[in-house]
Write a protein that holds these residues in place. Sequence first.
Motif, PDB file in Angstrom:
ATOM      1  N   ASP A  13      58.587 -10.966  57.097  1.00 55.90           N
ATOM      2  CA  ASP A  13      58.190 -12.364  56.919  1.00 55.90           C
ATOM      3  C   ASP A  13      58.512 -12.896  55.516  1.00 55.90           C
ATOM      4  N   GLY A  14      59.141 -12.062  54.686  1.00 51.35           N
ATOM      5  CA  GLY A  14      59.557 -12.473  53.352  1.00 51.35           C
ATOM      6  C   GLY A  14      58.543 -12.182  52.255  1.00 51.35           C
ATOM      7  N   THR A  15      57.364 -11.725  52.622  1.00 49.58           N
ATOM      8  CA  THR A  15      56.386 -11.395  51.595  1.00 49.58           C
ATOM      9  C   THR A  15      56.770 -10.081  50.926  1.00 49.58           C
ATOM     10  N   VAL A  16      56.325  -9.930  49.718  1.00 50.22           N
ATOM     11  CA  VAL A  16      56.640  -8.750  48.926  1.00 50.22           C
ATOM     12  C   VAL A  16      55.363  -7.935  48.746  1.00 50.22           C
ATOM     13  N   HIS A  17      55.465  -6.637  48.985  1.00 49.89           N
ATOM     14  CA  HIS A  17      54.348  -5.715  48.765  1.00 49.89           C
ATOM     15  C   HIS A  17      54.774  -4.775  47.653  1.00 49.89           C
ATOM     16  N   ALA A  18      53.931  -4.626  46.632  1.00 49.56           N
ATOM     17  CA  ALA A  18      54.259  -3.742  45.513  1.00 49.56           C
ATOM     18  C   ALA A  18      53.075  -2.833  45.229  1.00 49.56           C
ATOM     19  N   GLU A  19      53.393  -1.611  44.858  1.00 52.32           N
ATOM     20  CA  GLU A  19      52.363  -0.619  44.548  1.00 52.32           C
ATOM     21  C   GLU A  19      52.830   0.224  43.374  1.00 52.32           C
ATOM     22  N   THR A  20      51.931   0.497  42.464  1.00 58.17           N
ATOM     23  CA  THR A  20      52.275   1.355  41.339  1.00 58.17           C
ATOM     24  C   THR A  20      51.869   2.789  41.641  1.00 58.17           C
ATOM     25  N   VAL A  21      52.633   3.713  41.081  1.00 62.92           N
ATOM     26  CA  VAL A  21      52.376   5.139  41.251  1.00 62.92           C
ATOM     27  C   VAL A  21      52.485   5.789  39.877  1.00 62.92           C
ATOM     28  N   GLY A  22      51.552   6.676  39.560  1.00 68.03           N
ATOM     29  CA  GLY A  22      51.616   7.423  38.301  1.00 68.03           C
ATOM     30  C   GLY A  22      51.116   6.672  37.091  1.00 68.03           C
ATOM     31  N   MET A  23      50.374   5.583  37.308  1.00 64.84           N
ATOM     32  CA  MET A  23      49.824   4.798  36.201  1.00 64.84           C
ATOM     33  C   MET A  23      48.309   4.801  36.313  1.00 64.84           C
ATOM     34  N   LYS A  24      47.648   4.744  35.167  1.00 66.15           N
ATOM     35  CA  LYS A  24      46.194   4.700  35.139  1.00 66.15           C
ATOM     36  C   LYS A  24      45.744   3.535  34.288  1.00 66.15           C
ATOM     37  N   GLY A  25      44.594   3.009  34.622  1.00 68.36           N
ATOM     38  CA  GLY A  25      44.049   1.907  33.852  1.00 68.36           C
ATOM     39  C   GLY A  25      44.816   0.620  34.098  1.00 68.36           C
ATOM     40  N   GLN A  26      44.745  -0.268  33.144  1.00 65.48           N
ATOM     41  CA  GLN A  26      45.343  -1.592  33.284  1.00 65.48           C
ATOM     42  C   GLN A  26      46.853  -1.615  33.075  1.00 65.48           C
ATOM     43  N   GLU A  27      47.443  -0.480  32.812  1.00 68.96           N
ATOM     44  CA  GLU A  27      48.886  -0.410  32.590  1.00 68.96           C
ATOM     45  C   GLU A  27      49.659  -1.034  33.750  1.00 68.96           C
ATOM     46  N   CYS A  28      49.172  -0.854  34.969  1.00 63.64           N
ATOM     47  CA  CYS A  28      49.867  -1.356  36.150  1.00 63.64           C
ATOM     48  C   CYS A  28      50.015  -2.871  36.114  1.00 63.64           C
ATOM     49  N   LEU A  29      49.066  -3.564  35.510  1.00 65.12           N
ATOM     50  CA  LEU A  29      49.105  -5.020  35.484  1.00 65.12           C
ATOM     51  C   LEU A  29      50.328  -5.538  34.733  1.00 65.12           C
ATOM     52  N   ASP A  30      50.777  -4.817  33.718  1.00 64.01           N
ATOM     53  CA  ASP A  30      51.980  -5.214  32.980  1.00 64.01           C
ATOM     54  C   ASP A  30      53.198  -5.196  33.890  1.00 64.01           C
ATOM     55  N   TYR A  31      53.274  -4.209  34.757  1.00 65.59           N
ATOM     56  CA  TYR A  31      54.408  -4.091  35.669  1.00 65.59           C
ATOM     57  C   TYR A  31      54.410  -5.230  36.681  1.00 65.59           C
ATOM     58  N   PHE A  32      53.237  -5.618  37.149  1.00 64.80           N
ATOM     59  CA  PHE A  32      53.171  -6.725  38.098  1.00 64.80           C
ATOM     60  C   PHE A  32      53.529  -8.044  37.434  1.00 64.80           C
ATOM     61  N   ALA A  33      53.192  -8.206  36.169  1.00 65.40           N
ATOM     62  CA  ALA A  33      53.564  -9.419  35.439  1.00 65.40           C
ATOM     63  C   ALA A  33      55.084  -9.541  35.341  1.00 65.40           C
ATOM     64  N   VAL A  34      55.759  -8.435  35.068  1.00 63.96           N
ATOM     65  CA  VAL A  34      57.224  -8.440  35.005  1.00 63.96           C
ATOM     66  C   VAL A  34      57.806  -8.763  36.377  1.00 63.96           C
ATOM     67  N   LEU A  35      57.239  -8.170  37.417  1.00 65.48           N
ATOM     68  CA  LEU A  35      57.719  -8.422  38.776  1.00 65.48           C
ATOM     69  C   LEU A  35      57.541  -9.896  39.143  1.00 65.48           C
ATOM     70  N   GLU A  36      56.421 -10.488  38.764  1.00 60.07           N
ATOM     71  CA  GLU A  36      56.204 -11.916  39.022  1.00 60.07           C
ATOM     72  C   GLU A  36      57.287 -12.753  38.341  1.00 60.07           C
ATOM     73  N   ASP A  37      57.620 -12.402  37.095  1.00 57.93           N
ATOM     74  CA  ASP A  37      58.657 -13.135  36.366  1.00 57.93           C
ATOM     75  C   ASP A  37      60.018 -12.975  37.037  1.00 57.93           C
ATOM     76  N   LEU A  38      60.345 -11.753  37.451  1.00 56.08           N
ATOM     77  CA  LEU A  38      61.638 -11.504  38.079  1.00 56.08           C
ATOM     78  C   LEU A  38      61.796 -12.262  39.399  1.00 56.08           C
ATOM     79  N   LEU A  39      60.718 -12.335  40.159  1.00 56.96           N
ATOM     80  CA  LEU A  39      60.759 -12.982  41.480  1.00 56.96           C
ATOM     81  C   LEU A  39      60.380 -14.454  41.430  1.00 56.96           C
ATOM     82  N   ASP A  40      59.991 -14.938  40.245  1.00 47.34           N
ATOM     83  CA  ASP A  40      59.484 -16.303  40.104  1.00 47.34           C
ATOM     84  C   ASP A  40      58.399 -16.539  41.157  1.00 47.34           C
TER      85      ASP A  40
END
Length: 70
Positions: A13-40
């Motif tokens: 349906d065009g939705t994007v599902h993302a999951e982090t692996v091997g990260m602890k704490g709030q570190e994962c949020l940085d990766y999602f911020a980059v993904l949001e920027d890349l995908l607008d």
Amino acid sequence: MAQKQLVVSIRKDGTVHAETVGMKGQECLDYFAVLEDLLDAEVASSTYTDDYTAVPDGQATAAVQTVGDD
């Protein structure tokens, strides 16, 4: 230490599902911020795993006890 990964799936349906692996704490949020920027795009919903509340490697926890005047 586990390798850090961001696993991204694009659904039919065009939705994007993302999951982090091997990260602890709030570190994962940085990766999602980059993904949001890349995908607008913006995160529509999220769920935190047990790793989110885990202590990142190299950080210590401390137990603090308050002692009153008796």
